[in-house]
Motif scaffolding. Structure first.
Motif, PDB file in Angstrom:
ATOM      1  N   GLN A  58       0.675  -1.112   0.319  1.00 47.74           N
ATOM      2  CA  GLN A  58       0.093  -0.082   0.064  1.00 47.74           C
ATOM      3  C   GLN A  58       0.650   1.084  -0.149  1.00 47.74           C
ATOM      4  OE1 GLN A  58      -2.691  -0.618   3.586  1.00 47.74           O
ATOM      5  NE2 GLN A  58      -2.622  -2.526   3.161  1.00 47.74           N
ATOM      6  N   PRO A  59      -0.085   2.367  -0.631  1.00 52.91           N
ATOM      7  CA  PRO A  59       1.300   3.420  -0.727  1.00 52.91           C
ATOM      8  C   PRO A  59       1.305   4.088   0.685  1.00 52.91           C
ATOM      9  CG  PRO A  59      -1.000   4.301  -1.097  1.00 52.91           C
ATOM     10  CD  PRO A  59      -1.105   2.650  -1.264  1.00 52.91           C
ATOM     11  N   GLY A  60       2.284   4.472   1.091  1.00 53.70           N
ATOM     12  CA  GLY A  60       2.873   5.186   2.067  1.00 53.70           C
ATOM     13  C   GLY A  60       2.363   6.487   2.372  1.00 53.70           C
ATOM     14  N   ASP A  61       2.954   7.326   3.358  1.00 52.57           N
ATOM     15  CA  ASP A  61       2.096   8.739   3.487  1.00 52.57           C
ATOM     16  C   ASP A  61       3.317   9.629   2.667  1.00 52.57           C
ATOM     17  OD1 ASP A  61       0.633   7.849   5.215  1.00 52.57           O
ATOM     18  OD2 ASP A  61       1.454   8.367   7.332  1.00 52.57           O
ATOM     19  N   VAL A  62       3.168   9.308   1.566  1.00 48.98           N
ATOM     20  CA  VAL A  62       4.019  10.589   0.483  1.00 48.98           C
ATOM     21  C   VAL A  62       3.673  11.909   0.883  1.00 48.98           C
ATOM     22  CG1 VAL A  62       4.565   9.090  -0.715  1.00 48.98           C
ATOM     23  CG2 VAL A  62       2.754   9.595  -1.053  1.00 48.98           C
ATOM     24  N   LYS A  81      -9.033  10.178  -9.299  1.00 50.26           N
ATOM     25  CA  LYS A  81      -9.068  10.804  -7.306  1.00 50.26           C
ATOM     26  C   LYS A  81      -8.377   9.960  -6.432  1.00 50.26           C
ATOM     27  CE  LYS A  81     -12.657  13.182  -5.206  1.00 50.26           C
ATOM     28  NZ  LYS A  81     -14.304  13.734  -5.199  1.00 50.26           N
ATOM     29  N   GLU A  82      -9.399   8.214  -6.879  1.00 45.81           N
ATOM     30  CA  GLU A  82      -8.721   7.353  -6.438  1.00 45.81           C
ATOM     31  C   GLU A  82      -6.939   7.657  -5.846  1.00 45.81           C
ATOM     32  OE1 GLU A  82      -9.097   2.637  -6.224  1.00 45.81           O
ATOM     33  OE2 GLU A  82     -11.330   3.608  -5.864  1.00 45.81           O
ATOM     34  N   ALA A  83      -6.946   7.204  -6.780  1.00 42.51           N
ATOM     35  CA  ALA A  83      -5.261   7.005  -6.497  1.00 42.51           C
ATOM     36  C   ALA A  83      -4.479   8.766  -5.937  1.00 42.51           C
ATOM     37  CB  ALA A  83      -4.375   6.831  -8.040  1.00 42.51           C
ATOM     38  N   ALA A  84      -4.710   9.316  -6.442  1.00 45.05           N
ATOM     39  CA  ALA A  84      -4.841  10.958  -5.547  1.00 45.05           C
ATOM     40  C   ALA A  84      -4.729  10.569  -4.652  1.00 45.05           C
ATOM     41  CB  ALA A  84      -4.929  12.174  -6.481  1.00 45.05           C
ATOM     42  N   GLU A  85      -5.956  10.377  -4.062  1.00 48.65           N
ATOM     43  CA  GLU A  85      -6.215  10.148  -2.407  1.00 48.65           C
ATOM     44  C   GLU A  85      -5.223   9.500  -2.130  1.00 48.65           C
ATOM     45  OE1 GLU A  85     -10.403   9.480  -1.891  1.00 48.65           O
ATOM     46  OE2 GLU A  85     -11.162  11.300  -2.344  1.00 48.65           O
ATOM     47  N   ALA A  86      -4.964   7.998  -2.734  1.00 46.94           N
ATOM     48  CA  ALA A  86      -3.806   7.308  -2.235  1.00 46.94           C
ATOM     49  C   ALA A  86      -2.177   8.223  -1.534  1.00 46.94           C
ATOM     50  CB  ALA A  86      -4.146   6.179  -2.924  1.00 46.94           C
ATOM     51  N   MET A  93      -7.303   3.487 -16.653  1.00 42.83           N
ATOM     52  CA  MET A  93      -6.109   4.625 -17.266  1.00 42.83           C
ATOM     53  C   MET A  93      -6.072   5.932 -16.107  1.00 42.83           C
ATOM     54  SD  MET A  93      -7.616   5.360 -21.036  1.00 42.83           S
ATOM     55  CE  MET A  93      -8.614   4.201 -21.961  1.00 42.83           C
ATOM     56  N   GLY A  94      -7.579   6.409 -15.454  1.00 39.62           N
ATOM     57  CA  GLY A  94      -7.151   7.344 -14.863  1.00 39.62           C
ATOM     58  C   GLY A  94      -6.367   6.821 -13.056  1.00 39.62           C
ATOM     59  N   GLN A  95      -6.298   6.034 -13.281  1.00 40.12           N
ATOM     60  CA  GLN A  95      -5.607   5.335 -11.450  1.00 40.12           C
ATOM     61  C   GLN A  95      -4.575   5.239 -11.814  1.00 40.12           C
ATOM     62  OE1 GLN A  95      -6.234   1.476 -10.227  1.00 40.12           O
ATOM     63  NE2 GLN A  95      -6.582   1.743  -8.692  1.00 40.12           N
ATOM     64  N   MET A  96      -4.240   4.671 -13.432  1.00 44.05           N
ATOM     65  CA  MET A  96      -2.305   3.899 -13.108  1.00 44.05           C
ATOM     66  C   MET A  96      -1.252   5.846 -13.953  1.00 44.05           C
ATOM     67  SD  MET A  96      -1.096   1.314 -16.252  1.00 44.05           S
ATOM     68  CE  MET A  96      -2.137   0.437 -15.422  1.00 44.05           C
ATOM     69  N   ALA A  97      -2.294   6.421 -14.283  1.00 42.59           N
ATOM     70  CA  ALA A  97      -2.010   8.025 -14.990  1.00 42.59           C
ATOM     71  C   ALA A  97      -0.831   8.316 -13.784  1.00 42.59           C
ATOM     72  CB  ALA A  97      -2.824   9.028 -15.547  1.00 42.59           C
ATOM     73  N   VAL A  98      -1.814   8.566 -12.985  1.00 39.05           N
ATOM     74  CA  VAL A  98      -1.553   9.548 -11.218  1.00 39.05           C
ATOM     75  C   VAL A  98      -0.314   8.386 -10.891  1.00 39.05           C
ATOM     76  CG1 VAL A  98      -2.247  10.255  -9.071  1.00 39.05           C
ATOM     77  CG2 VAL A  98      -3.581  10.537 -11.364  1.00 39.05           C
TER      78      VAL A  98
END
Length: 327
Positions: free
Chosen positions: A40-44, A70-75, A288-293
């Motif tokens: 999972q992504p850390g707190d970048v 949006k989902e990826a950006a929030e993560a 596509m949106g998720q992967m781009a972010v």
């Protein structure tokens, strides 16, 4: 005496606060490490501000792209802004791209609809230190960082094979494309034509543009079918085209008509379930949106990216139409 005790209390309070802050920071770092190790992504949370320029705001396809981004950006703790023309307009897209450059955003996600018009502006962004990822439609001659989306030429060939299967290799074909200026639409048309030309019994007799408009698809399909009554197969290469064709075929009583579409709008899936549309090629706009972010986040972390990231397409017909709801 009271002052002494007050001083001691304040000193103890500050000491406890120091230890508490240190412990909280340590716990946060440990939690981030655990999340990273578990995939999972850390707190970048680097405070990056990126812009995604859509082809048309509030269009079902771009709403799915937006949800994934949006989902990826929030993560990843990235601030993402969504913009785009309310009605499909290439010049307005370019204007919005220029505005994003002027605002000195940290990165841009945009289509590369037309090499001549988009490539110089994409290069301008990159030359000013703003990385650009193209989405849905590539601009391979530009300095863009990477492309995320469908291999549109290959998707066009899939359309061609669907036509061959549905028609038995014989028939007169009419095609409605989303735009005669957009590279992705022309690539799909070229892929379709490449397959059709291999069968002497098949012929594309007319090609018209809907300008990514349901009403325009209806108008162009009506004119085409009235001019070419021999057409028995119709293909749409953008999300609203097949639905426009279907409406016209019913109105003109041109049934049965073999209709093959593109994308997985809810109305298209319902029409396939009823047997009104034969099949559709479904893309994965959410992915596509998720992967781009996600790729931009990797770039911000100093990782090297590939040039192209193709997202798979899926052929949906009556046997598996329900799968289109989750793409």
């Amino acid at each position: 005496m009271d002052k002494k005790w007050l001083g001691v209390v304040i000193a103890l309070f500050l000491l406890l606060a120091y230890f508490f802050i240190g412990f909280a920071g340590h716990s946060s770092r440990m939690g981030s490490i655990v999340r990273e190790l578990s995939g999972q992504p850390g707190d970048v949370n680097p405070g990056y501000h990126i812009v995604l320029i859509e082809q048309e705001r509030y269009h079902p396809y771009w709403e799915m792209v937006e949800k994934g981004a949006k989902e990826a950006a929030e993560a990843y703790g990235i601030d993402i802004e969504f913009t785009g023309p309310v009605r499909n307009n290439m010049e307005e897209q370019i204007s919005l791209l220029e505005k994003a450059i002027a605002a000195q955003v940290d990165a841009i996600i945009v289509q590369g609809l037309n090499d001549e018009k988009f490539t110089p502006v994409i290069d301008k962004a990159v030359d000013r230190g703003i990385p650009v990822i193209t989405i849905d439609t590539d601009a391979p001659a530009s300095k863009r960082l990477a492309y995320v989306g469908t291999d549109n030429a290959a998707a066009g060939e899939i359309l061609g094979r669907m036509v061959v299967k549905a028609s038995g290799g014989k028939g007169k074909i009419g095609v409605i494309i989303g735009s005669d200026l957009a590279k992705n639409q022309l690539q799909r048309l070229n892929g379709l034509s490449h397959v059709v030309k291999q069968y002497s019994g098949l012929e594309i007799v007319d090609v018209r543009s809907s300008n990514i408009s349901h009403m325009e698809a209806i108008q162009q399909a009506a004119e085409m079918l009235q001019l070419h009554p021999e057409i028995d197969v119709m293909v749409g290469t953008s999300s609203t085209d097949a639905l426009g064709i279907l409406q016209v075929s019913k109105r003109l009583k041109r049934e049965p008509m073999t209709i093959i579409g593109f994308d997985n709008q809810a109305d298209t899936l319902a029409a396939i379930s009823r047997g009104d549309i034969k099949a559709t090629v479904a893309q994965q706009p959410f992915l596509m949106g998720q992967m781009a972010v996600k790729l931009l986040n990797e770039h911000f972390q100093g990782r090297t990216l590939q040039s192209e990231y193709f997202t798979e397409v899926k052929v949906l017909d009556k046997s598996n139409v329900q799968e289109g709801e989750s793409l």
